[in-house]
Write an enzyme that holds these catalytic residues in place. Structure first.
Site, PDB file in Angstrom:
ATOM      1  N   HIS A 141      -0.042   6.752  -2.611  1.00 50.85           N
ATOM      2  CA  HIS A 141       1.177   6.058  -2.946  1.00 50.85           C
ATOM      3  C   HIS A 141       1.994   6.689  -4.040  1.00 50.85           C
ATOM      4  O   HIS A 141       2.953   6.688  -4.001  1.00 50.85           O
ATOM      5  CB  HIS A 141       0.855   4.607  -3.401  1.00 50.85           C
ATOM      6  CG  HIS A 141       0.269   3.820  -2.258  1.00 50.85           C
ATOM      7  ND1 HIS A 141      -0.302   2.822  -2.464  1.00 50.85           N
ATOM      8  CD2 HIS A 141       0.104   4.076  -0.906  1.00 50.85           C
ATOM      9  CE1 HIS A 141      -0.538   2.270  -1.266  1.00 50.85           C
ATOM     10  NE2 HIS A 141      -0.501   2.952  -0.270  1.00 50.85           N
ATOM     11  N   PHE A 378      -7.551   2.556  -1.175  1.00 52.57           N
ATOM     12  CA  PHE A 378      -7.643   3.866  -1.987  1.00 52.57           C
ATOM     13  C   PHE A 378      -6.097   4.168  -2.334  1.00 52.57           C
ATOM     14  O   PHE A 378      -5.679   5.257  -2.362  1.00 52.57           O
ATOM     15  CB  PHE A 378      -8.453   4.970  -1.408  1.00 52.57           C
ATOM     16  CG  PHE A 378      -9.528   4.686  -0.767  1.00 52.57           C
ATOM     17  CD1 PHE A 378     -10.730   3.993  -1.457  1.00 52.57           C
ATOM     18  CD2 PHE A 378      -9.761   5.251   0.691  1.00 52.57           C
ATOM     19  CE1 PHE A 378     -11.743   3.503  -0.789  1.00 52.57           C
ATOM     20  CE2 PHE A 378     -11.027   4.424   0.933  1.00 52.57           C
ATOM     21  CZ  PHE A 378     -11.946   3.957   0.411  1.00 52.57           C
ATOM     22  N   CYS A 379      -5.125   3.193  -2.488  1.00 53.55           N
ATOM     23  CA  CYS A 379      -3.931   3.269  -2.637  1.00 53.55           C
ATOM     24  C   CYS A 379      -3.145   4.614  -1.555  1.00 53.55           C
ATOM     25  O   CYS A 379      -2.349   5.254  -2.118  1.00 53.55           O
ATOM     26  CB  CYS A 379      -3.650   3.997  -4.122  1.00 53.55           C
ATOM     27  SG  CYS A 379      -3.975   2.746  -5.279  1.00 53.55           S
ATOM     28  N   ALA A 380      -3.707   4.476  -0.519  1.00 51.05           N
ATOM     29  CA  ALA A 380      -3.317   5.302   0.747  1.00 51.05           C
ATOM     30  C   ALA A 380      -3.262   4.478   1.926  1.00 51.05           C
ATOM     31  O   ALA A 380      -3.790   4.730   3.154  1.00 51.05           O
ATOM     32  CB  ALA A 380      -4.041   6.316   0.746  1.00 51.05           C
TER      33      ALA A 380
END
Ligand SMILES: Cc1ncc(COP(=O)(O)O)c(C=O)c1O
Length: 430
Positions: A141, A378-380
């Site tokens: 992100h 995982f911020c993805a």
């Protein structure tokens, strides 16, 4: 200043495919290697830290550099006193060290930021009027979200497809353009063809920002040889957990952008009119900077460079191969991968376990085996959703997620084997 062996600039290569350094020196130790943690039943066990991709432990030389700098700690850029001059010199030396570490051009700006997220946001604010950013949905992100106007590309089926998709997207854009891509995925560890992507970007008059957060702790990077315009990375993933990161790259856009923070240090003079610095470093580093963070980051760069990389990469590849083959031998465990088993990667493995949510797996690993991993997306989010496809990652409520194990300096075979056996035990409970 350390000397660096540079990567080849052959476009089709990934950064890590370039030749390793000829000599290797001992790999430094990390703090906390002997940390013991409680597990169920009250026993203490040695902590198996398999969460380096989130934040790596502190290297001993980093801790030593910070300790050495503390007695003379003082203001930077402002004081005439000896301690202030010494601290200023250390801060500016840290900038040179970071520049050398990523093989930047002599005239590139090196701006100390808080982390990678701060660095990508800083660049986003400095893009020329009317810029368009091209970014893959596979990004973290921090690299996916900061852009005002962006074209998002679907996860490519193979590396050549990434280059082709970037080529097509950039060809259709007028005005200033920036291609943003990670060097190594924080989800799968897979290496991206950044040299080829830089080549394509430049062919279309675009620039490229490489998110190197997950590459630089594992592989040598050379911005000049790879012909990259900008790189961003974080100290806390590079064994320097003192709150500094860096944005390195071409000065002009950074010199033209709004000062990131407005305040002391960013201005030349203030009267009825304000005269801002046009040097990117002071312009975007207003206020008292994180001197110890910068010193720590530079010490990590020096320590990694001093290893020569060869042994470090060899050991990581040995351990990650062992981890992946161990997990592959367990029925119901699936590793997430975009480009297949054989694609080169750094020490990161994400996986799902049939019958268990990622959170359940991570909690059992911690509470029963003393193993630290990450679970989630995982911020993805777009990328993990894509990789999980139709599966639900073990969650019946549809909140698909995965478990991520990641290694680095200080990781051991026992840690890796403990994880594999713990997952095997868990699967056998079903
Ligand atoms: C590839 C990648 N980019 C960016 C970031 C953001 O880093 P930070 O949280 O240090 O800003 C991360 C963190 O996990 C990452 O893995």
């Amino acid at each position: 200043m350390p000397t660096l062996t540079i990567f080849s600039s052959v476009p089709a290569r990934t950064a890590a495919e370039a030749a390793p350094a000829a000599t290797s020196r001992p790999i430094p130790a990390v703090l906390g290697a002997d940390l013991e943690v409680p597990v169920k039943g009250g026993r203490l066990v040695g902590y198996a830290n398999l969460d380096y991709a989130a934040s790596a432990p502190c290297l001993e030389p980093v801790s030593a550099a910070v300790t050495a700098a503390l007695p003379a700690y003082s203001s930077v850029h402002r004081g005439a006193g000896y301690a202030s001059q010494l601290t200023t010199a250390r801060y500016e030396q840290a900038r040179h060290t970071v520049r050398a570490f990523v093989g930047a051009r002599p005239d590139d700006a090196v701006i100390f930021t808080r982390n990678t997220t701060d660095a990508t946001n800083l660049l986003a604010r400095c893009l020329p009027e009317g810029s368009t950013t091209v970014v893959f949905d596979t990004e973290h992100h921090a690299s996916l979200l900061p852009w005002q106007k962006s074209v998002r590309l679907a996860p490519p089926a193979f590396p050549g497809e990434a280059v082709r998709a970037a080529d097509a997207a950039l060809a259709g854009i007028d005005g200033p353009k920036l291609l943003v891509v990670t060097a190594a995925s924080n989800v799968t560890g897979e290496l991206w063809p950044i040299a080829a992507l830089a080549h394509v970007a430049h062919r279309h008059g675009a620039r490229i920002l490489v998110d190197a957060a997950q590459l630089v702790p594992h592989r040598r990077l050379n911005l000049t040889a790879l012909d990259l315009d900008y790189v961003a990375f974080s100290g806390h993933k590079l064994y320097a957990p003192f709150g500094a990161g860096a944005l390195v790259g071409r000065r002009d856009w950074l010199a033209g952008g709004e000062p990131y923070l407005k305040g002391g240090g960013a201005v030349r003079s203030v009267g009825d009119d304000i005269e801002w610095h046009d040097d990117p470093e002071p312009r975007h580093e207003a206020g008292t900077p994180n001197v110890l963070g910068a010193i720590a980051l530079a010490a990590a760069c020096d320590a990694l460079t001093a290893t020569g990389w060869t042994e470090l990469v060899r050991e990581e590849e040995r351990l990650i191969a062992r981890l992946r083959s161990g997990l592959a031998s367990i029925e119901g465990v699936r590793e997430l991968s975009l480009w297949g088993d054989d694609h080169p990667r750094v020490g990161i493995v994400s996986f799902t376990v049939d019958g268990y949510s990622a959170r359940e797996v991570a909690e059992v690993l911690s509470s029963e085996y003393g193993i630290g991993v990450r679970d989630g997306k995982f911020c993805a989010h777009p990328f993990v959703r894509h990789l999980l496809g139709e599966t639900d990652g073990g969650c019946e409520d549809g909140t698909a997620s995965a478990v991520r194990a990641s290694i680095g300096i200080g990781s051991t075979q026992e840690h890796v084997d403990r994880l594999v056996e713990a997952v095997r035990d868990l699967v056998n409970r079903c």
